[in-house]
Design a protein around this motif. Structure first.
Motif, PDB file in Angstrom:
ATOM      1  N   PHE A 262       0.723  24.687   7.205  1.00 53.12           N
ATOM      2  CA  PHE A 262       0.278  23.309   7.045  1.00 53.12           C
ATOM      3  C   PHE A 262       0.689  22.492   8.282  1.00 53.12           C
ATOM      4  CE2 PHE A 262       1.032  23.646   2.148  1.00 53.12           C
ATOM      5  CZ  PHE A 262      -0.004  24.566   2.065  1.00 53.12           C
ATOM      6  N   GLU A 263      -0.227  21.663   8.761  1.00 51.23           N
ATOM      7  CA  GLU A 263       0.094  20.725   9.831  1.00 51.23           C
ATOM      8  C   GLU A 263       0.739  19.491   9.205  1.00 51.23           C
ATOM      9  OE1 GLU A 263      -0.249  21.147  13.235  1.00 51.23           O
ATOM     10  OE2 GLU A 263      -0.564  23.205  12.530  1.00 51.23           O
ATOM     11  N   GLN A 264       2.045  19.369   9.366  1.00 48.51           N
ATOM     12  CA  GLN A 264       2.799  18.315   8.690  1.00 48.51           C
ATOM     13  C   GLN A 264       3.175  17.206   9.669  1.00 48.51           C
ATOM     14  OE1 GLN A 264       6.102  20.273   6.680  1.00 48.51           O
ATOM     15  NE2 GLN A 264       4.820  20.617   4.891  1.00 48.51           N
ATOM     16  N   HIS A 265       2.949  15.975   9.226  1.00 50.00           N
ATOM     17  CA  HIS A 265       3.331  14.814  10.029  1.00 50.00           C
ATOM     18  C   HIS A 265       4.851  14.651  10.020  1.00 50.00           C
ATOM     19  CE1 HIS A 265      -0.804  13.478  10.448  1.00 50.00           C
ATOM     20  NE2 HIS A 265      -0.976  13.709   9.164  1.00 50.00           N
ATOM     21  N   GLY A 266       5.383  14.078  11.092  1.00 53.41           N
ATOM     22  CA  GLY A 266       6.800  13.759  11.153  1.00 53.41           C
ATOM     23  C   GLY A 266       7.026  12.297  10.825  1.00 53.41           C
ATOM     24  N   PHE A 267       8.106  12.013  10.114  1.00 51.42           N
ATOM     25  CA  PHE A 267       8.316  10.613   9.737  1.00 51.42           C
ATOM     26  C   PHE A 267       8.637   9.744  10.950  1.00 51.42           C
ATOM     27  CE2 PHE A 267      12.490  12.617   8.849  1.00 51.42           C
ATOM     28  CZ  PHE A 267      13.379  11.783   9.509  1.00 51.42           C
TER      29      PHE A 267
ATOM     30  N   ILE B 216       0.840  -1.192   0.000  1.00 55.08           N
ATOM     31  CA  ILE B 216       0.000   0.000   0.000  1.00 55.08           C
ATOM     32  C   ILE B 216       0.877   1.245   0.000  1.00 55.08           C
ATOM     33  CG2 ILE B 216      -1.559   1.357   1.472  1.00 55.08           C
ATOM     34  CD1 ILE B 216      -2.889  -1.282   2.287  1.00 55.08           C
ATOM     35  N   LYS B 217       0.406   2.264  -0.706  1.00 49.30           N
ATOM     36  CA  LYS B 217       1.051   3.569  -0.703  1.00 49.30           C
ATOM     37  C   LYS B 217       0.071   4.577  -0.122  1.00 49.30           C
ATOM     38  CE  LYS B 217       2.997   6.985  -3.969  1.00 49.30           C
ATOM     39  NZ  LYS B 217       3.332   7.210  -5.392  1.00 49.30           N
ATOM     40  N   LEU B 218       0.535   5.367   0.849  1.00 47.88           N
ATOM     41  CA  LEU B 218      -0.299   6.349   1.527  1.00 47.88           C
ATOM     42  C   LEU B 218       0.244   7.746   1.258  1.00 47.88           C
ATOM     43  CD1 LEU B 218      -0.588   4.527   4.968  1.00 47.88           C
ATOM     44  CD2 LEU B 218      -2.250   4.482   3.089  1.00 47.88           C
ATOM     45  N   ARG B 219      -0.639   8.655   0.846  1.00 48.91           N
ATOM     46  CA  ARG B 219      -0.219  10.032   0.556  1.00 48.91           C
ATOM     47  C   ARG B 219      -0.440  10.879   1.797  1.00 48.91           C
ATOM     48  NH1 ARG B 219       1.447  12.588  -3.842  1.00 48.91           N
ATOM     49  NH2 ARG B 219       1.150  10.634  -4.988  1.00 48.91           N
ATOM     50  N   THR B 220       0.655  11.366   2.375  1.00 46.06           N
ATOM     51  CA  THR B 220       0.606  12.049   3.664  1.00 46.06           C
ATOM     52  C   THR B 220       0.776  13.561   3.557  1.00 46.06           C
ATOM     53  OG1 THR B 220       2.930  11.341   3.883  1.00 46.06           O
ATOM     54  CG2 THR B 220       1.280  10.113   5.116  1.00 46.06           C
ATOM     55  N   GLY B 221       0.602  14.121   2.368  1.00 45.76           N
ATOM     56  CA  GLY B 221       0.718  15.567   2.229  1.00 45.76           C
ATOM     57  C   GLY B 221       0.586  15.991   0.790  1.00 45.76           C
ATOM     58  N   GLY B 222       0.913  17.253   0.545  1.00 44.85           N
ATOM     59  CA  GLY B 222       0.810  17.804  -0.796  1.00 44.85           C
ATOM     60  C   GLY B 222       1.109  19.297  -0.768  1.00 44.85           C
ATOM     61  N   VAL B 223       0.685  19.998  -1.781  1.00 48.16           N
ATOM     62  CA  VAL B 223       1.003  21.426  -1.894  1.00 48.16           C
ATOM     63  C   VAL B 223      -0.115  22.307  -1.350  1.00 48.16           C
ATOM     64  CG1 VAL B 223       2.569  21.104  -3.831  1.00 48.16           C
ATOM     65  CG2 VAL B 223       0.137  21.459  -4.275  1.00 48.16           C
ATOM     66  N   GLU B 224      -1.189  21.708  -0.838  1.00 46.45           N
ATOM     67  CA  GLU B 224      -2.274  22.459  -0.218  1.00 46.45           C
ATOM     68  C   GLU B 224      -2.611  21.814   1.122  1.00 46.45           C
ATOM     69  OE1 GLU B 224      -5.575  22.713  -2.895  1.00 46.45           O
ATOM     70  OE2 GLU B 224      -4.368  23.492  -4.541  1.00 46.45           O
TER      71      GLU B 224
ATOM     72  N   HIS C 278      -5.338  20.916   2.613  1.00 46.61           N
ATOM     73  CA  HIS C 278      -6.308  19.826   2.700  1.00 46.61           C
ATOM     74  C   HIS C 278      -5.729  18.483   2.259  1.00 46.61           C
ATOM     75  CE1 HIS C 278      -6.735  20.691  -1.622  1.00 46.61           C
ATOM     76  NE2 HIS C 278      -7.188  19.446  -1.720  1.00 46.61           N
ATOM     77  N   LEU C 279      -4.535  18.490   1.657  1.00 45.09           N
ATOM     78  CA  LEU C 279      -3.914  17.244   1.215  1.00 45.09           C
ATOM     79  C   LEU C 279      -3.130  16.542   2.330  1.00 45.09           C
ATOM     80  CD1 LEU C 279      -2.692  18.367  -2.329  1.00 45.09           C
ATOM     81  CD2 LEU C 279      -4.686  16.973  -1.751  1.00 45.09           C
ATOM     82  N   PHE C 280      -3.072  17.176   3.502  1.00 41.73           N
ATOM     83  CA  PHE C 280      -2.429  16.540   4.653  1.00 41.73           C
ATOM     84  C   PHE C 280      -3.518  15.855   5.475  1.00 41.73           C
ATOM     85  CE2 PHE C 280       0.530  19.685   3.252  1.00 41.73           C
ATOM     86  CZ  PHE C 280       1.784  19.187   3.543  1.00 41.73           C
ATOM     87  N   PRO C 281      -3.499  14.531   5.546  1.00 42.63           N
ATOM     88  CA  PRO C 281      -4.554  13.834   6.296  1.00 42.63           C
ATOM     89  C   PRO C 281      -4.481  14.165   7.783  1.00 42.63           C
ATOM     90  CG  PRO C 281      -2.770  12.328   5.785  1.00 42.63           C
ATOM     91  CD  PRO C 281      -2.470  13.597   5.044  1.00 42.63           C
ATOM     92  N   THR C 282      -5.629  14.134   8.425  1.00 45.77           N
ATOM     93  CA  THR C 282      -5.632  14.313   9.880  1.00 45.77           C
ATOM     94  C   THR C 282      -4.943  13.126  10.541  1.00 45.77           C
ATOM     95  OG1 THR C 282      -7.724  13.155  10.216  1.00 45.77           O
ATOM     96  CG2 THR C 282      -7.834  15.527   9.705  1.00 45.77           C
ATOM     97  N   SER C 283      -4.567  13.313  11.783  1.00 43.70           N
ATOM     98  CA  SER C 283      -3.935  12.211  12.517  1.00 43.70           C
ATOM     99  C   SER C 283      -4.894  11.038  12.662  1.00 43.70           C
ATOM    100  CB  SER C 283      -3.476  12.700  13.893  1.00 43.70           C
ATOM    101  OG  SER C 283      -2.483  13.688  13.759  1.00 43.70           O
ATOM    102  N   ALA C 284      -6.173  11.324  12.825  1.00 43.45           N
ATOM    103  CA  ALA C 284      -7.151  10.241  12.959  1.00 43.45           C
ATOM    104  C   ALA C 284      -7.246   9.431  11.671  1.00 43.45           C
ATOM    105  CB  ALA C 284      -8.516  10.811  13.328  1.00 43.45           C
ATOM    106  N   THR C 285      -7.237  10.122  10.529  1.00 44.89           N
ATOM    107  CA  THR C 285      -7.294   9.419   9.242  1.00 44.89           C
ATOM    108  C   THR C 285      -6.031   8.596   9.024  1.00 44.89           C
ATOM    109  OG1 THR C 285      -8.749  11.074   8.248  1.00 44.89           O
ATOM    110  CG2 THR C 285      -7.441   9.728   6.746  1.00 44.89           C
TER     111      THR C 285
END
Length: 290
Positions: A210-215, A160-168, A170-177
Motif C-alpha cells: 500500500f502507498e501510505q501517506h506520512g503524517f 471536516i474529517k478526511l479518510r486517508t487509508g484503510g485495509v485495502e 484502493h482506500l488510500f487516496p492518491t496524492s492529487a486527491t
C-alpha cells in the motif's frame, strides 16, 4: 536524589494523536485498548495524545472512563442525540463527535441533516458548545456535491474529517486527491482531522504494497498550501519519501496544526517512534518508548 523530569513536548505536537486502537487494522479489544490508553496518558509523551476514539455503541462499556472521548456515530444524523444522552448519564467526557455522510446522491442534504441534528443536540443541552464535531466527507475527488457538502459544514462552523487509508489499497487516496481535499478545507477556512492510514511520519510503501501517506507530509503540505504553494507543489510534498528533503520545521508544524488538528491512529507507538527517530521530540525522558 531527586528524580529528573522529562522535558515538556513542543506545543506543536500537543494532541496530535487520537487513539483509535479499537479500529482496523489494530482491532484491539476495547478493554485492552482503554487500559493501554491509560498507560499512554501516564507516560512522558502524554502530551501527544488527543482523545480516545470509540463507537457510539461502545459507550455503555466504558462507564467511568476519565479520558476525553471522540465518539464515532454509527447510525447517521438521526442517531446523534441518543449516544450523547448515554454519555451524559455515564459521566463520560465527550470532547469530539465524528459522523460520516452516507447519502452519495445528496451529500449537501445529508450535511444539512447532520447540522440540524447537531444544533438540536446543542439546544437540548446534550452537546456542549466546546465539543468539536467532525463531518466525514466521502473518499472521492471533490465534485459539485462534495463541495456543496463542504460548504454546509463550513457554514455551520463544524470541521471536516478526511479518510486517508484503510485495509485495502484502493482506500488510500492518491496524492492529487488528498491535495484537493486539503485545498477545499483551506479555501473554506475549515480545520480538519484525518483518520486511517497515517501509520508513519513519512510517505512509504507498506509491507502489503500500500502507498501510505506520512503524517508529516500531510502537515507540511497543509501549511505550504496555506502559504500559497501550487497544487503540483502540494502533491510533491505529499509524495516526498525522504524526511531530509521534506525539510521538517517545527515552526511549520505548529502553523499547520491550526488546520490539520489531529489524526486517528490504531498505534500510538509507531508515530512516537518515528518522531523520536527523526529527532523531533526531546530525548531526555526517564522512560523509553514502548
Amino acid at each position: 536524589m531527586p528524580v529528573s523530569q522529562p522535558a515538556p513536548l513542543p506545543p506543536a505536537w500537543s494532541g496530535l494523536l487520537d487513539d483509535a486502537a479499537i479500529f482496523p487494522p489494530g482491532d484491539v479489544p476495547l478493554h485492552d485498548a482503554t487500559a493501554a490508553h491509560g498507560e499512554h496518558r501516564r507516560a512522558w509523551y502524554a502530551d501527544l495524545l488527543g482523545s480516545f476514539v470509540l463507537r457510539d455503541t461502545d459507550l455503555p462499556l466504558v462507564r467511568g472512563l476519565p479520558h476525553p472521548l471522540s465518539v464515532v456515530v454509527a447510525g447517521g444524523a438521526g442517531q446523534v442525540a441518543g449516544p450523547l444522552g448515554i454519555a451524559a448519564r455515564l459521566g463520560l467526557s465527550v470532547t469530539g463527535l465524528e459522523i460520516a455522510l452516507r447519502d452519495p446522491d445528496d451529500l449537501a442534504g445529508n450535511a444539512r441533516r447532520v447540522v440540524a441534528a447537531v444544533d438540536h443536540a446543542r439546544g437540548e443541552g446534550l452537546l456542549a458548545d466546546d465539543v468539536t464535531v467532525f463531518v466525514e466527507l466521502p473518499q472521492v475527488d471533490p465534485s459539485y456535491g462534495w463541495e456543496a457538502a463542504a460548504d454546509e459544514v463550513a457554514a455551520a462552523e463544524l470541521r471536516i474529517k478526511l479518510r486517508t487509508g484503510g485495509v485495502e489499497a484502493h482506500l488510500f487516496p492518491t496524492s492529487a486527491t488528498l491535495a484537493a481535499w486539503i485545498d477545499a478545507a483551506l479555501d473554506r477556512e475549515v480545520p480538519f482531522k484525518c483518520t486511517a492510514g497515517l501509520h508513519h511520519a513519512v510517505r512509504h510503501t507498506s509491507a502489503e504494497g500500500f502507498e501510505q501517506h506520512g503524517f508529516l507530509n500531510v502537515l507540511l503540505a497543509t501549511v505550504r498550501a496555506f502559504d500559497g504553494a501550487s497544487r503540483d507543489d502540494t502533491v510533491a510534498t505529499l509524495e516526498e519519501r525522504d524526511a531530509t528533503r521534506l525539510g521538517v520545521s517545527l515552526e511549520e508544524v505548529a502553523r499547520a496544526r491550526r488546520w490539520f488538528t489531529s489524526f486517528g491512529t490504531c498505534s500510538v507507538d509507531e508515530p512516537l517512534a518515528d518522531l523520536l527517530s527523526l529527532d523531533l521530540l526531546p530525548h531526555d525522558s526517564t522512560e523509553p518508548p514502548r
